[in-house]
Scaffold this motif. Structure first.
Motif, mmCIF file in Angstrom:
data_model
loop_
_atom_site.group_PDB
_atom_site.id
_atom_site.type_symbol
_atom_site.label_atom_id
_atom_site.label_comp_id
_atom_site.label_asym_id
_atom_site.label_seq_id
_atom_site.Cartn_x
_atom_site.Cartn_y
_atom_site.Cartn_z
ATOM 1 N N ILE A 15 0.839 -1.199 0.000
ATOM 2 C CA ILE A 15 0.000 0.000 0.000
ATOM 3 C C ILE A 15 0.874 1.249 0.000
ATOM 4 C CG2 ILE A 15 -1.601 1.358 1.407
ATOM 5 C CD1 ILE A 15 -2.912 -1.265 2.247
ATOM 6 N N CYS A 16 1.914 1.244 0.823
ATOM 7 C CA CYS A 16 2.827 2.394 0.877
ATOM 8 C C CYS A 16 3.497 2.621 -0.478
ATOM 9 C CB CYS A 16 3.895 2.174 1.950
ATOM 10 S SG CYS A 16 3.293 2.245 3.646
ATOM 11 N N ALA A 17 3.903 1.532 -1.135
ATOM 12 C CA ALA A 17 4.645 1.649 -2.391
ATOM 13 C C ALA A 17 3.745 2.018 -3.562
ATOM 14 C CB ALA A 17 5.376 0.342 -2.676
ATOM 15 N N LYS A 18 2.592 1.337 -3.679
ATOM 16 C CA LYS A 18 1.779 1.477 -4.882
ATOM 17 C C LYS A 18 0.697 2.548 -4.779
ATOM 18 C CE LYS A 18 2.484 -3.239 -6.552
ATOM 19 N NZ LYS A 18 1.829 -4.466 -7.071
ATOM 20 N N LEU A 19 0.138 2.735 -3.598
ATOM 21 C CA LEU A 19 -0.950 3.701 -3.454
ATOM 22 C C LEU A 19 -0.488 5.020 -2.859
ATOM 23 C CD1 LEU A 19 -3.876 1.411 -2.196
ATOM 24 C CD2 LEU A 19 -3.200 1.989 -4.536
ATOM 25 N N MET A 20 0.472 4.957 -1.926
ATOM 26 C CA MET A 20 0.947 6.188 -1.286
ATOM 27 C C MET A 20 2.148 6.788 -2.020
ATOM 28 S SD MET A 20 -1.271 6.120 1.116
ATOM 29 C CE MET A 20 -0.766 7.406 2.241
ATOM 30 N N ASN A 21 2.692 6.035 -2.979
ATOM 31 C CA ASN A 21 3.823 6.495 -3.798
ATOM 32 C C ASN A 21 5.038 6.895 -2.959
ATOM 33 O OD1 ASN A 21 2.369 6.219 -6.278
ATOM 34 N ND2 ASN A 21 1.307 8.141 -5.819
ATOM 35 N N ILE A 22 5.326 6.106 -1.932
ATOM 36 C CA ILE A 22 6.480 6.357 -1.073
ATOM 37 C C ILE A 22 7.663 5.576 -1.618
ATOM 38 C CG2 ILE A 22 7.392 6.200 1.268
ATOM 39 C CD1 ILE A 22 4.504 6.267 2.284
ATOM 40 N N LYS A 23 8.753 6.253 -1.876
ATOM 41 C CA LYS A 23 9.927 5.616 -2.485
ATOM 42 C C LYS A 23 10.763 4.855 -1.459
ATOM 43 C CE LYS A 23 8.648 7.448 -6.335
ATOM 44 N NZ LYS A 23 7.933 6.578 -7.317
ATOM 45 N N GLN A 30 -7.441 5.033 -0.519
ATOM 46 C CA GLN A 30 -6.185 5.163 0.215
ATOM 47 C C GLN A 30 -5.148 5.733 -0.740
ATOM 48 O OE1 GLN A 30 -5.664 2.249 3.001
ATOM 49 N NE2 GLN A 30 -3.947 3.256 3.947
ATOM 50 N N MET A 31 -4.705 6.953 -0.457
ATOM 51 C CA MET A 31 -3.776 7.634 -1.357
ATOM 52 C C MET A 31 -3.045 8.728 -0.609
ATOM 53 S SD MET A 31 -6.481 9.909 -3.580
ATOM 54 C CE MET A 31 -7.261 8.423 -4.202
ATOM 55 N N SER A 76 -2.565 13.615 -3.787
ATOM 56 C CA SER A 76 -3.450 13.102 -4.836
ATOM 57 C C SER A 76 -4.919 13.376 -4.565
ATOM 58 C CB SER A 76 -3.246 11.584 -4.993
ATOM 59 O OG SER A 76 -1.903 11.273 -5.292
ATOM 60 N N LEU A 77 -5.259 13.718 -3.339
ATOM 61 C CA LEU A 77 -6.668 13.898 -2.985
ATOM 62 C C LEU A 77 -7.344 14.988 -3.799
ATOM 63 C CD1 LEU A 77 -6.603 13.524 0.921
ATOM 64 C CD2 LEU A 77 -7.614 11.949 -0.748
ATOM 65 N N ALA A 78 -6.614 16.071 -4.070
ATOM 66 C CA ALA A 78 -7.206 17.201 -4.783
ATOM 67 C C ALA A 78 -7.609 16.839 -6.211
ATOM 68 C CB ALA A 78 -6.224 18.373 -4.791
ATOM 69 N N TYR A 79 -7.031 15.772 -6.761
ATOM 70 C CA TYR A 79 -7.288 15.397 -8.152
ATOM 71 C C TYR A 79 -8.201 14.170 -8.250
ATOM 72 C CZ TYR A 79 -3.125 18.304 -8.529
ATOM 73 O OH TYR A 79 -2.225 19.333 -8.413
ATOM 74 N N SER A 80 -8.819 13.810 -7.173
ATOM 75 C CA SER A 80 -9.628 12.593 -7.160
ATOM 76 C C SER A 80 -11.108 12.923 -7.055
ATOM 77 C CB SER A 80 -9.213 11.699 -5.996
ATOM 78 O OG SER A 80 -9.351 12.382 -4.767
ATOM 79 N N THR A 81 -11.923 12.076 -7.642
ATOM 80 C CA THR A 81 -13.382 12.202 -7.543
ATOM 81 C C THR A 81 -13.946 10.837 -7.193
ATOM 82 O OG1 THR A 81 -13.623 11.770 -9.901
ATOM 83 C CG2 THR A 81 -13.501 14.084 -9.213
ATOM 84 N N PHE A 82 -14.810 10.812 -6.188
ATOM 85 C CA PHE A 82 -15.375 9.553 -5.743
ATOM 86 C C PHE A 82 -16.884 9.681 -5.612
ATOM 87 C CE2 PHE A 82 -11.187 9.929 -3.663
ATOM 88 C CZ PHE A 82 -10.557 8.829 -4.236
ATOM 89 N N THR A 83 -17.562 8.589 -5.809
ATOM 90 C CA THR A 83 -18.979 8.494 -5.476
ATOM 91 C C THR A 83 -19.139 7.397 -4.437
ATOM 92 O OG1 THR A 83 -19.464 6.835 -7.186
ATOM 93 C CG2 THR A 83 -19.627 9.183 -7.814
#
Length: 396
Positions: A212-220, A279-280, A284-291
């Motif tokens: 999750i940290c690597a793929k969704l949170m983009n932590i190197k 989970q992000m 990235s939150l500002a560019y996301s849209t959810f229903t």
């Protein structure tokens, strides 16, 4: 109703700090879409659950910290105090100068009985500060010695002394590649003992959180702090107040009781898992849209396909149709890969659990346990119990 948190070992104390920090930040964040009245009710409900009355304007966590080495506890106490937002109780911790050497038996059979009175007295003092006790939340690892060994011992004592209070253990499943060479031994003993004394086991896998940290949170460069923050976010989403059916501004009073009622239908099925979306990273939150409907659809499929995160969900997996024979009765070539329970980690890990086989290869380490009173029969009893658990989940 209040929850008393018991943080055990290095892992438990580091995660515990992140959990309380996340809970405080969430309850004191900006109002957002909520009215002032709603925000105040939410904050009051959160405080009742996790914090005592303020001391000089600073809330005190309803927690007891336990470790056999002082370093991590001192760091945890200092970080909380330096935040200036909340802190731990001045005397709500217990530590010694000698660790458990990643040996479950040493933590359970030596440190546990030796320091039982001191640790249980600290817990009793926290309980006495609660107007109404929902239960205990115990944070610990499975692979080490202090968190797993003393954690199992303390949970057993809580069952003896607070039989009518609920106990949920949050346990960290070690990396598959191995953190300590005897982690399979420690995990088997921990899991089997907790199954006898805990009401629910909330399991987090280090491997899954790392992804999750690597793929969704983009932590190197992923650190344990990053992993602990993801865990704290997930735990906060479970324990923060939710509305009850009676009406607005009324929150459910018994957080552990509500969870147990809905997720632990039978004492045999007490292993729980957490799936949460979205989970992000904050960027990235500002560019996301959810229903809401879209999130529920993804979450449902995550549970069905046993996906640990929303990326890479297998949409081909479907629930079995009514009228089909039980999964165990179907031909092997037609077996459905359907997750019959969100708490089936033992089934998926069955081969790994049995890889701690007491054969020639691993018998070399058995003497590290026998010299502290844990015999081969204790391992065999643990295997037997876990095999029963595997069979019960398999037959769901």
């Amino acid at each position: 109703m209040s929850i008393v948190t018991v943080q055990l070992g290095q892992c438990g104390n580091q995660i515990g700090f992140e959990v309380f920090d996340t809970l405080f930040s969430d309850s004191h964040s900006s109002q957002g879409l909520c009215s002032k009245r709603e925000n105040e009710a939410y904050r009051a409900s959160c405080k009742e659950r996790f914090f005592n009355e303020e001391e000089n304007g600073v809330p005190i966590a309803r927690a007891v910290l336990v470790d056999m080495e002082p370093k991590v506890i001192n760091q945890t106490l200092s970080k909380a105090a330096q935040s200036g937002r909340w802190k731990y109780g001045q005397h709500a911790y217990f530590c010694q100068k000698q660790g458990s050497g990643n040996n479950w038996a040493y933590g359970y059979s030596v440190h546990g009985p030796r320091h039982e009175e001191s640790i249980m007295n600290l817990i009793q003092k926290e309980v006495e500060k609660c107007d109404s006790l929902s239960g205990f939340f115990i944070i610990m690892s499975m692979a080490g010695g202090t968190g797993s060994g003393i954690g199992a011992f303390v949970t057993q004592n809580l069952q003896d002394q607070y039989a009518h209070s609920l106990k949920m253990n949050q346990i960290i499943w070690p990396y598959g590649t191995g953190e300590v060479i005897v982690q399979n031994y420690n995990s088997i003993l921990t899991l089997s003992h907790l199954y006898r004394s805990s009401d629910a086991l909330l399991v987090h896998e280090n491997d899954a959180v790392h992804k999750i940290c690597a793929k969704l949170m983009n932590i190197k460069q992923i650190s344990f702090s990053d992993i602990n923050q993801v865990l704290a976010h997930q735990l906060g989403s479970v324990f923060q107040p939710v509305y009850c059916a009676e009406g607005s501004f009324h929150y459910r009073r018994n957080p552990l009781g509500d969870l147990m009622e809905n997720l632990v239908p039978h004492p045999e099925f007490k292993m729980l898992g957490v799936r949460n979306i979205p989970q992000m990273s904050e960027n990235s939150l500002a560019y996301s849209t959810f229903t809401w409907a879209g999130l529920l659809k993804h979450l449902r499929q995550m549970l069905i396909s046993h996906a640990k995160m929303e990326e890479g969900i297998d949409w081909q997996v479907r629930p079995p149709l009514s009228g089909l024979p039980p999964l165990g009765k179907m031909p092997l070539n037609k077996e459905l890969h359907f997750n019959t329970s969100i708490a089936n980690l033992v089934i998926l890990r069955g081969k790994d659990v049995q890889s701690a086989d007491l054969g020639k290869k691993l018998r070399a380490y058995l003497h590290q346990y026998t010299k502290f009173g844990i015999e081969e029969e204790d391992f065999l009893d643990s295997f037997t119990l876990l095999e029963q658990v595997v069979a019960s989940y398999y037959n769901l």
